[in-house]
Design an enzyme around this catalytic site. Structure first.
Site, mmCIF file in Angstrom:
data_model
loop_
_atom_site.group_PDB
_atom_site.id
_atom_site.type_symbol
_atom_site.label_atom_id
_atom_site.label_comp_id
_atom_site.label_asym_id
_atom_site.label_seq_id
_atom_site.Cartn_x
_atom_site.Cartn_y
_atom_site.Cartn_z
ATOM 1 N N ASP A 6 0.846 -1.190 0.000
ATOM 2 C CA ASP A 6 0.000 0.000 0.000
ATOM 3 C C ASP A 6 0.884 1.244 0.000
ATOM 4 O OD1 ASP A 6 -1.990 1.860 0.260
ATOM 5 O OD2 ASP A 6 -2.565 1.315 2.299
ATOM 6 N N GLU A 102 -2.679 0.315 -4.373
ATOM 7 C CA GLU A 102 -2.613 -0.936 -3.630
ATOM 8 C C GLU A 102 -2.517 -2.129 -4.572
ATOM 9 O OE1 GLU A 102 -5.159 -1.078 0.299
ATOM 10 O OE2 GLU A 102 -6.315 -0.098 -1.267
#
Length: 416
Positions: A6, A102
């Site tokens: 992330d 992500e």
């Protein structure tokens, strides 16, 4: 094992890559038309500024705390996202790109904190974007691990490699922070005394299925390290594609609205071709300014069903202009307009009509040529006449940074 990578404060990090002066300084990125906060640096979060707050309400604190403001530059963010994903793709056999910032990586062959640190460092070195890595047996646990990695570790990497460690982490992890638990669901759970992820995992499965959904049961199983959401290596086809923007200045003239709607429709058609898809339905909507209650309010919406699925720019733009003319009123002033294409199907499954008279092969050749020219020369170098040249309706982007990586005129200059 699955790793969730992330990007940290992604839009802010993209702005900092080419502007080191704002490193460790408070930074805000604003939404389209410089309206609301959509990204915050950690320094801004510490000041208590929330996501979605209108920019005009923050003028005092922005000046007082010397906060750096940027208009959203999605061209730059999209390109840097591709670079980050390419770096990670070279490190694993399988990857699921979950969003612009992500991705889930397959760590089945080798799962260790050291591998996570190695990928984190490589992404940082090659792209300048800082990331956090959460490693766990399932996607839901990887999300929890990623949350811990970002907020509570110095290394930026956290691994669930022990069942007791998972239990202890879930016992202090708020249920509303679980992946897939929305605000309303969290309220239902708290009303019956379920406040943590561990309490959710220990809940009766039959009750979850009856009172919530089957997805809640799957989420519960994932918390027990049972895989219910495997990696999706093939990207799902979009169900709808929408282009909508608020105008920099309010518009009353039909001709200016045609320029905006025509441009939105052409963008939708281009995206359809990029995905090798066609649409069966086109929607057009207008909106007046809801923040001017004294002005006449009008929010029309028109849907057109097509006889033949299409991704042809000329056909889609023609249909949207026709829809616009049917809902336009000259006694209103408009602040927003949009186009949405839906009922999307693969272009190879397009069902023709017996009465279709359009030369679709010719149109296909024209669209391919236009897309190729625009890809080489720049967006909208070739466009339809209805899109106009003035773009007086365009977004207000007073703090827009250069497109350092996608436009020759914006390439960073270094003075030696």
């Amino acid at each position: 094992m699955i790793a969730l990578v992330d990007c940290n404060n992604f839009y802010v990090s993209c702005e900092r890559v080419f502007n080191p002066k704002i490193e460790n300084k408070p930074v805000i990125v604003l939404s389209n038309n410089d309206g609301c906060v959509i990204a915050r640096s950690n320094e801004v979060k510490a000041l208590g500024i929330k996501m979605g707050e209108p920019a005009f309400k923050l003028k005092h604190i922005i000046e007082k705390k010397n906060i750096n403001i940027f208009s959203s530059n999605f061209t730059l963010y999209g390109d840097l996202s591709k670079r980050v994903m390419n770096v990670m793709s070279a490190e694993v056999n399988k990857i699921e790109i979950y969003s612009i910032d992500e991705a889930f990586l397959d760590f089945t062959d080798s799962a260790s904190k050291e591998r996570g640190v190695s990928i984190k460092n490589k992404v940082q070195q090659w792209t300048g974007i800082p990331v956090s890595v959460g490693i766990a047996p399932t996607k839901v646990l990887a999300k929890v691990a990623g949350h811990i990695a970002k907020k509570y570790t110095k290394s930026g990497v956290f691994i669930f490699d022990d069942t007791d460690l998972i239990r202890r982490a879930l016992s202090v992890f708020a249920v509303e922070d679980l992946w897939g638990i929305g605000k309303n669901t969290a309220q239902k759970l708290k009303a019956v005394g379920i406040h943590t992820a561990l309490q959710f995992r220990q809940c009766d499965s039959a009750w979850l299925k009856t009172n919530l959904s089957v997805n809640a049961v799957r989420l519960q199983k994932e918390l027990f390290s049972e895989v219910c959401y495997p990696l999706e290596l093939k990207r799902k086809r979009k169900q709808n594609i929408c282009t909508t923007h608020s105008f920099g200045t309010e518009i009353k003239q039909l001709s200016k609205l045609k320029e905006a709607i025509g441009s939105h429709a052409n963008n939708c058609a281009t995206k359809l071709r990029q995905e090798k898809s066609c649409c069966n339905s086109i929607s057009v909507f207008l909106s007046t300014n809801p923040f001017k209650p004294q002005a006449k309010q009008y929010n029309p919406y028109k849907v057109i069903q097509l006889d033949v699925p299409t991704n042809d720019s000329m056909e889609i733009v023609k249909a949207t202009i026709k829809a616009l003319e049917s809902i336009y009123r000259d006694d209103c002033v408009y602040k927003k307009a949009g186009v949405m294409v839906s009922r999307i199907v693969p272009q190879e499954q397009m069902q023709l009509s017996l009465f279709d008279s359009l030369d679709r092969e010719k149109r296909k050749s024209i669209n391919i040529a236009v897309d190729k020219i625009n890809a080489i020369m720049g967006k909208n170098k070739v466009k339809l006449a209805v899109q106009g040249n003035g773009r007086k309706w365009k977004l207000r982007q007073e703090k827009l940074s250069p497109c350092y990586t996608t436009r020759f005129s914006d390439i960073l200059e270094v003075v030696i």
